[in-house]
Design a protein around this motif. Structure first.
Motif, PDB file in Angstrom:
ATOM      1  N   PRO A 103      19.201  61.286  45.257  1.00 43.04           N
ATOM      2  CA  PRO A 103      20.001  62.240  46.026  1.00 43.04           C
ATOM      3  C   PRO A 103      20.127  63.561  45.264  1.00 43.04           C
ATOM      4  N   MET A 104      20.382  64.606  46.000  1.00 45.75           N
ATOM      5  CA  MET A 104      20.520  65.936  45.399  1.00 45.75           C
ATOM      6  C   MET A 104      22.009  66.252  45.226  1.00 45.75           C
ATOM      7  N   ILE A 105      22.339  66.802  44.044  1.00 46.49           N
ATOM      8  CA  ILE A 105      23.724  67.170  43.759  1.00 46.49           C
ATOM      9  C   ILE A 105      23.711  68.440  42.924  1.00 46.49           C
ATOM     10  N   GLN A 106      24.699  69.280  43.153  1.00 45.34           N
ATOM     11  CA  GLN A 106      24.832  70.499  42.353  1.00 45.34           C
ATOM     12  C   GLN A 106      26.299  70.674  41.994  1.00 45.34           C
ATOM     13  N   CYS A 107      26.560  70.622  40.692  1.00 40.99           N
ATOM     14  CA  CYS A 107      27.934  70.796  40.216  1.00 40.99           C
ATOM     15  C   CYS A 107      28.262  72.285  40.126  1.00 40.99           C
ATOM     16  N   ARG A 108      29.531  72.587  40.240  1.00 45.07           N
ATOM     17  CA  ARG A 108      29.986  73.971  40.096  1.00 45.07           C
ATOM     18  C   ARG A 108      29.789  74.434  38.656  1.00 45.07           C
ATOM     19  N   THR A 109      29.568  75.724  38.493  1.00 43.86           N
ATOM     20  CA  THR A 109      29.337  76.243  37.143  1.00 43.86           C
ATOM     21  C   THR A 109      30.645  76.545  36.424  1.00 43.86           C
ATOM     22  N   ASN A 110      31.638  76.983  37.134  1.00 46.69           N
ATOM     23  CA  ASN A 110      32.946  77.262  36.530  1.00 46.69           C
ATOM     24  C   ASN A 110      33.997  76.451  37.270  1.00 46.69           C
ATOM     25  N   VAL A 111      34.688  75.630  36.535  1.00 46.83           N
ATOM     26  CA  VAL A 111      35.696  74.785  37.155  1.00 46.83           C
ATOM     27  C   VAL A 111      37.039  75.076  36.510  1.00 46.83           C
ATOM     28  N   SER A 112      37.944  75.569  37.313  1.00 44.68           N
ATOM     29  CA  SER A 112      39.325  75.763  36.860  1.00 44.68           C
ATOM     30  C   SER A 112      40.164  74.747  37.602  1.00 44.68           C
ATOM     31  N   ILE A 113      40.943  73.999  36.874  1.00 45.14           N
ATOM     32  CA  ILE A 113      41.696  72.928  37.511  1.00 45.14           C
ATOM     33  C   ILE A 113      43.190  73.135  37.328  1.00 45.14           C
ATOM     34  N   ALA A 114      43.901  72.668  38.296  1.00 41.55           N
ATOM     35  CA  ALA A 114      45.362  72.715  38.249  1.00 41.55           C
ATOM     36  C   ALA A 114      45.854  71.299  37.979  1.00 41.55           C
ATOM     37  N   PRO A 115      47.101  71.131  37.569  1.00 40.70           N
ATOM     38  CA  PRO A 115      47.634  69.792  37.315  1.00 40.70           C
ATOM     39  C   PRO A 115      47.469  68.894  38.541  1.00 40.70           C
ATOM     40  N   ILE A 118      41.907  65.018  39.960  1.00 44.04           N
ATOM     41  CA  ILE A 118      40.737  65.774  40.420  1.00 44.04           C
ATOM     42  C   ILE A 118      39.813  64.848  41.204  1.00 44.04           C
ATOM     43  N   SER A 119      39.327  65.347  42.330  1.00 38.55           N
ATOM     44  CA  SER A 119      38.363  64.577  43.118  1.00 38.55           C
ATOM     45  C   SER A 119      36.949  65.077  42.813  1.00 38.55           C
ATOM     46  N   ALA A 120      35.973  64.255  43.142  1.00 43.40           N
ATOM     47  CA  ALA A 120      34.579  64.629  42.912  1.00 43.40           C
ATOM     48  C   ALA A 120      34.216  65.882  43.690  1.00 43.40           C
ATOM     49  N   SER A 121      34.745  66.026  44.901  1.00 42.25           N
ATOM     50  CA  SER A 121      34.392  67.194  45.720  1.00 42.25           C
ATOM     51  C   SER A 121      34.825  68.504  45.073  1.00 42.25           C
ATOM     52  N   GLU A 122      35.858  68.475  44.246  1.00 44.79           N
ATOM     53  CA  GLU A 122      36.297  69.688  43.558  1.00 44.79           C
ATOM     54  C   GLU A 122      35.302  70.131  42.497  1.00 44.79           C
ATOM     55  N   LEU A 123      34.441  69.239  42.059  1.00 43.27           N
ATOM     56  CA  LEU A 123      33.482  69.553  41.011  1.00 43.27           C
ATOM     57  C   LEU A 123      32.104  69.933  41.556  1.00 43.27           C
ATOM     58  N   LEU A 124      31.901  69.753  42.862  1.00 37.94           N
ATOM     59  CA  LEU A 124      30.591  70.001  43.452  1.00 37.94           C
ATOM     60  C   LEU A 124      30.495  71.401  44.046  1.00 37.94           C
ATOM     61  N   GLN A 125      29.328  72.004  43.883  1.00 38.33           N
ATOM     62  CA  GLN A 125      29.055  73.312  44.481  1.00 38.33           C
ATOM     63  C   GLN A 125      28.923  73.175  45.995  1.00 38.33           C
ATOM     64  N   SER A 126      28.259  72.117  46.440  1.00 35.15           N
ATOM     65  CA  SER A 126      28.051  71.838  47.859  1.00 35.15           C
ATOM     66  C   SER A 126      27.980  70.322  48.037  1.00 35.15           C
ATOM     67  N   PRO A 127      28.115  69.852  49.265  1.00 32.82           N
ATOM     68  CA  PRO A 127      28.036  68.400  49.481  1.00 32.82           C
ATOM     69  C   PRO A 127      26.667  67.860  49.044  1.00 32.82           C
ATOM     70  N   PRO A 128      26.631  66.665  48.477  1.00 29.57           N
ATOM     71  CA  PRO A 128      25.346  66.078  48.080  1.00 29.57           C
ATOM     72  C   PRO A 128      24.505  65.748  49.312  1.00 29.57           C
ATOM     73  N   SER A 129      23.192  65.686  49.131  1.00 24.40           N
ATOM     74  CA  SER A 129      22.308  65.350  50.250  1.00 24.40           C
ATOM     75  C   SER A 129      21.272  64.327  49.797  1.00 24.40           C
ATOM     76  N   ASP A 130      20.693  63.637  50.769  1.00 25.86           N
ATOM     77  CA  ASP A 130      19.715  62.604  50.461  1.00 25.86           C
ATOM     78  C   ASP A 130      18.783  62.411  51.643  1.00 25.86           C
ATOM     79  N   ASN A 131      17.543  62.022  51.380  1.00 26.22           N
ATOM     80  CA  ASN A 131      16.577  61.786  52.447  1.00 26.22           C
ATOM     81  C   ASN A 131      16.937  60.585  53.318  1.00 26.22           C
ATOM     82  N   CYS A 132      17.772  59.695  52.816  1.00 28.75           N
ATOM     83  CA  CYS A 132      18.145  58.518  53.596  1.00 28.75           C
ATOM     84  C   CYS A 132      19.612  58.518  54.026  1.00 28.75           C
TER      85      CYS A 132
END
Length: 180
Positions: A103-115, A118-132
């Motif tokens: 599957p394809m995944i792209q994490c964000r380059t700069n992550v600022s977090i608040a208290p 944290i969910s995985a979606s907060e760390l991703l640049q865009s939703p993951p994709s896959d051929n299946c």
């Protein structure tokens, strides 16, 4: 009447082909790989190491076979070959359908977090994709910012699909989160 008449006998022989095409070149097993759209098309010829042999011409009567993500694993494909006399031979090939594309995944380059957590979606640049289709995203740990105030937190983002697992982190490394 002539006393010297020549006698001749004419023999006609009809040869009848009663043997179906020889398909000894039929493969017992074959592995195919899904493409980026989650499909693979195979032709009847793909199931033979050598063409069917016969004294005459022959034709494959089985059309192309389209396999997709729902076929991952083992599938039995039957291929038929006809000769001009209408005689048919069939063979079966055990086909292993493989999805070797991660599957394809792209994490964000700069992550600022608040208290908070944290969910995985907060760390991703865009939703993951896959051929299946469906992709599962997970973090190597549950991240709650409060206990880690001021300290970097290493998190590994993992994605998996039906057939493959790929672990990717920020820029190919573990992702360090720093509280702001």
């Amino acid at each position: 009447l002539s006393s010297s008449s020549a006698a001749s006998d004419v023999y006609k022989r009809q040869v009848v082909d009663e043997s179906p095409p020889d398909i000894s070149g039929c493969l017992a097993t074959k592995e195919v790989f899904l493409d980026t759209s989650g499909e693979v098309s195979v032709t009847s010829q793909d199931f033979f190491s050598s063409p069917p042999s016969d004294c005459t011409s022959w034709e494959y009567v089985t059309g192309d076979v389209l396999l997709n993500c729902s076929d991952i694993g083992n599938v039995v494909v039957t291929t038929a070959v006809d000769d001009p006399n209408g005689l048919r031979s069939e063979c079966q090939t055990n086909v292993t359908v493989t999805d070797d594309l991660a599957p394809m995944i792209q994490c964000r380059t700069n992550v600022s977090i608040a208290p908070g957590v944290i969910s995985a979606s907060e760390l991703l640049q865009s939703p993951p994709s896959d051929n299946c289709g469906t992709v599962n995203v997970s973090l190597s740990q549950t991240v709650s910012v409060c206990p880690f105030l001021g300290d970097p937190i290493e998190v590994l983002v993992s994605v998996s699909d039906v057939a493959t697992t790929m672990q990717l982190a920020f820029a190919g490394q573990r992702l360090s989160l720093i509280h702001i």
